[in-house]
Design a protein around this motif. Structure first.
Motif, mmCIF file in Angstrom:
data_model
loop_
_atom_site.group_PDB
_atom_site.id
_atom_site.type_symbol
_atom_site.label_atom_id
_atom_site.label_comp_id
_atom_site.label_asym_id
_atom_site.label_seq_id
_atom_site.Cartn_x
_atom_site.Cartn_y
_atom_site.Cartn_z
ATOM 1 N N GLY A 159 0.808 -1.205 0.000
ATOM 2 C CA GLY A 159 0.000 0.000 0.000
ATOM 3 C C GLY A 159 0.840 1.252 0.000
ATOM 4 O O GLY A 159 1.904 1.333 -0.636
ATOM 5 N N LEU A 160 0.396 2.252 0.767
ATOM 6 C CA LEU A 160 1.069 3.542 0.774
ATOM 7 C C LEU A 160 2.495 3.434 1.290
ATOM 8 O O LEU A 160 3.388 4.155 0.824
ATOM 9 C CB LEU A 160 0.273 4.537 1.629
ATOM 10 N N GLY A 161 2.759 2.536 2.254
ATOM 11 C CA GLY A 161 4.114 2.368 2.770
ATOM 12 C C GLY A 161 5.102 2.037 1.674
ATOM 13 O O GLY A 161 6.230 2.569 1.644
ATOM 14 N N ALA A 162 4.705 1.162 0.754
ATOM 15 C CA ALA A 162 5.584 0.804 -0.359
ATOM 16 C C ALA A 162 5.758 1.976 -1.316
ATOM 17 O O ALA A 162 6.854 2.212 -1.850
ATOM 18 C CB ALA A 162 5.016 -0.403 -1.103
ATOM 19 N N ARG A 163 4.694 2.737 -1.514
ATOM 20 C CA ARG A 163 4.789 3.889 -2.414
ATOM 21 C C ARG A 163 5.712 4.969 -1.824
ATOM 22 O O ARG A 163 6.486 5.599 -2.555
ATOM 23 C CB ARG A 163 3.395 4.467 -2.661
ATOM 24 N N VAL A 164 5.659 5.166 -0.507
ATOM 25 C CA VAL A 164 6.539 6.137 0.147
ATOM 26 C C VAL A 164 7.999 5.717 -0.005
ATOM 27 O O VAL A 164 8.875 6.540 -0.311
ATOM 28 C CB VAL A 164 6.174 6.293 1.628
ATOM 29 N N VAL A 201 -4.821 -13.834 7.977
ATOM 30 C CA VAL A 201 -3.774 -13.981 8.984
ATOM 31 C C VAL A 201 -3.978 -15.314 9.691
ATOM 32 O O VAL A 201 -4.975 -15.497 10.395
ATOM 33 C CB VAL A 201 -3.796 -12.826 9.996
ATOM 34 N N ASP A 202 -3.054 -16.244 9.479
ATOM 35 C CA ASP A 202 -3.174 -17.598 10.037
ATOM 36 C C ASP A 202 -4.565 -18.152 9.737
ATOM 37 O O ASP A 202 -5.015 -18.118 8.601
ATOM 38 C CB ASP A 202 -2.854 -17.596 11.533
ATOM 39 N N GLU A 203 -5.239 -18.631 10.769
ATOM 40 C CA GLU A 203 -6.584 -19.197 10.577
ATOM 41 C C GLU A 203 -7.676 -18.217 10.978
ATOM 42 O O GLU A 203 -8.845 -18.616 11.135
ATOM 43 C CB GLU A 203 -6.714 -20.486 11.398
ATOM 44 N N GLN A 204 -7.319 -16.962 11.145
ATOM 45 C CA GLN A 204 -8.312 -15.956 11.527
ATOM 46 C C GLN A 204 -9.261 -15.682 10.364
ATOM 47 O O GLN A 204 -8.995 -16.041 9.217
ATOM 48 C CB GLN A 204 -7.615 -14.666 11.962
ATOM 49 N N GLU A 205 -10.352 -15.025 10.664
ATOM 50 C CA GLU A 205 -11.327 -14.688 9.632
ATOM 51 C C GLU A 205 -10.706 -13.754 8.602
ATOM 52 O O GLU A 205 -9.993 -12.813 8.947
ATOM 53 C CB GLU A 205 -12.547 -14.017 10.279
ATOM 54 N N ARG A 206 -10.956 -14.045 7.326
ATOM 55 C CA ARG A 206 -10.416 -13.219 6.248
ATOM 56 C C ARG A 206 -11.006 -11.809 6.331
ATOM 57 O O ARG A 206 -12.197 -11.623 6.596
ATOM 58 C CB ARG A 206 -10.725 -13.840 4.893
ATOM 59 N N ILE A 207 -10.143 -10.825 6.102
ATOM 60 C CA ILE A 207 -10.537 -9.420 6.168
ATOM 61 C C ILE A 207 -10.495 -8.826 4.762
ATOM 62 O O ILE A 207 -9.492 -8.922 4.066
ATOM 63 C CB ILE A 207 -9.584 -8.628 7.085
ATOM 64 N N SER A 208 -11.589 -8.206 4.345
ATOM 65 C CA SER A 208 -11.607 -7.436 3.101
ATOM 66 C C SER A 208 -11.691 -5.968 3.470
ATOM 67 O O SER A 208 -12.513 -5.570 4.307
ATOM 68 C CB SER A 208 -12.807 -7.831 2.235
ATOM 69 N N CYS A 209 -10.827 -5.150 2.870
ATOM 70 C CA CYS A 209 -10.780 -3.742 3.261
ATOM 71 C C CYS A 209 -10.160 -2.897 2.155
ATOM 72 O O CYS A 209 -9.575 -3.417 1.201
ATOM 73 C CB CYS A 209 -9.969 -3.582 4.554
ATOM 74 N N MET A 210 -10.310 -1.591 2.323
ATOM 75 C CA MET A 210 -9.600 -0.633 1.481
ATOM 76 C C MET A 210 -8.355 -0.234 2.256
ATOM 77 O O MET A 210 -8.413 0.550 3.205
ATOM 78 C CB MET A 210 -10.489 0.568 1.177
ATOM 79 N N ALA A 211 -7.232 -0.783 1.865
ATOM 80 C CA ALA A 211 -6.009 -0.627 2.648
ATOM 81 C C ALA A 211 -5.279 0.661 2.296
ATOM 82 O O ALA A 211 -5.070 0.967 1.125
ATOM 83 C CB ALA A 211 -5.098 -1.818 2.423
ATOM 84 N N THR A 212 -4.884 1.383 3.332
ATOM 85 C CA THR A 212 -3.936 2.478 3.166
ATOM 86 C C THR A 212 -2.527 1.892 3.253
ATOM 87 O O THR A 212 -1.747 1.983 2.305
ATOM 88 C CB THR A 212 -4.145 3.558 4.232
#
Length: 314
Positions: A159-164, A201-212
């Motif tokens: 995300g933005l971290g890579a762009r920075v 993340v591991d076996e946790q519930e999958r998260i869908s999001c608009m990532a910064t």
């Protein structure tokens, strides 16, 4: 473990002469007497091109050397750590990493409380006891579909971290770490849009999001002094996975609390912990990966923590 007696063969200093805007060799020469009196004889191997620190580190380890000192910035540390592993992913010998920091960001050293000056780093390097630390590995496929991987010691982002980081590498860093990355952050915000991803993340519930920014944190600091993951421990066997989602440009610019690690209470920031993180990108345009300020590859990718990957002496 004592000074040099318990180390195998000579300490090898992998030096990036172009780091710190070309002043690294001058800094190294200024402590030459202290260095020699502290660790005895040593050998300097200079890099002349990108990724050469990885090659030089592998050569040193295969020759039987064990104590590798990274002299340069976070990018040099990243290349050295990649040299600890062979092409099949096996650690070469029993590498021990030490730091003589001389770069722009200096983020990795901050987790270990290593000071800015070479003399302080030398004191820590000589008197510290080796201890195990974890490493990360990121796997992705290149444009031809071939599998690729890269190791990291500190933090990897999308995300933005890579762009920075990409912007910071394209501009002069003469202003120093914090100021250079701040300018890079402002420039990276121009035209920035959050990216649609799904994260497992591991076996946790999958998260869908608009990532910064999503950061897989083994260490605590990135971006020239931002304390992204104040509770991360590089020897606990887990990533601190920091989600910054759906932030507006104004909210990003105002999040100065991240420099003190006080941003975790922000309603659009959350942290979870895990050993394996898989991130899929919901658009066709490439979205880059970054670790220790080095930009490479693109999503989708899987990040895995490798417990007790090597030892560090700081």
């Amino acid at each position: 473990m004592g000074r040099l007696g318990a180390m195998k063969m000579l300490p090898i200093l992998i030096v990036n002469p172009s780091s710190a805007n070309g002043s690294t060799l001058k800094k190294l020469h200024s402590i030459e007497k202290e260095l020699r009196s502290s660790i005895g004889e040593y050998e300097i191997r200079k890099t002349t091109a990108q990724n050469e620190a990885t090659v030089l580190t592998r050569e040193a380890l295969r020759q039987g050397h064990q104590w590798i000192v990274a002299v340069g910035g976070d990018g040099t540390i990243n290349e050295v750590v990649n040299g600890f592993f062979d092409e099949e992913g096996t650690t070469i010998g029993e590498p021990i990493l030490s730091l003589l920091p001389s770069g722009t960001g200096g983020d990795f050293r901050k987790t270990w409380h290593v000071g800015r000056t070479a003399k302080d780093a030398l004191h820590r390097m000589v008197h510290g006891e080796p201890r195990w630390m974890d490493a990360g590995i990121v796997r992705w496929h290149d444009a031809d579909g071939a599998p690729r991987h890269r190791y990291f010691a500190n933090i990897a982002t999308v995300g933005l971290g890579a762009r920075v980081s990409d912007q910071a590498n394209r501009q002069s860093k003469i202003l120093g770490g914090k100021a250079s990355f701040y300018v890079a952050s402002l420039r990276a915000l121009l035209g920035w849009s959050n990216i649609p991803v799904s994260v497992q993340v591991d076996e946790q519930e999958r998260i869908s999001c608009m990532a910064t920014t999503i950061a897989m944190c083994n260490g605590q600091f990135f971006g020239g002094g931002m304390q992204c993951a104040p509770n991360a421990d590089p020897s606990d066997g887990l990533f601190d996975v920091v989600f910054m989602t759906d932030l507006t440009r104004l909210e990003i610019a105002r999040m100065t609390s991240i420099y003190k690690g006080q941003h975790l209470n922000h309603p659009k920031v959350r942290v979870t912990r895990g050993r394996t993180v898989t991130i899929r990108y919901e658009e066709s345009a490439p979205s880059p990966l970054e670790a220790e300020g080095e930009v490479f590859g693109s999503l989708p990718a899987t990040f895995e923590l490798l417990p007790k990957a090597f030892q560090i002496k700081v």
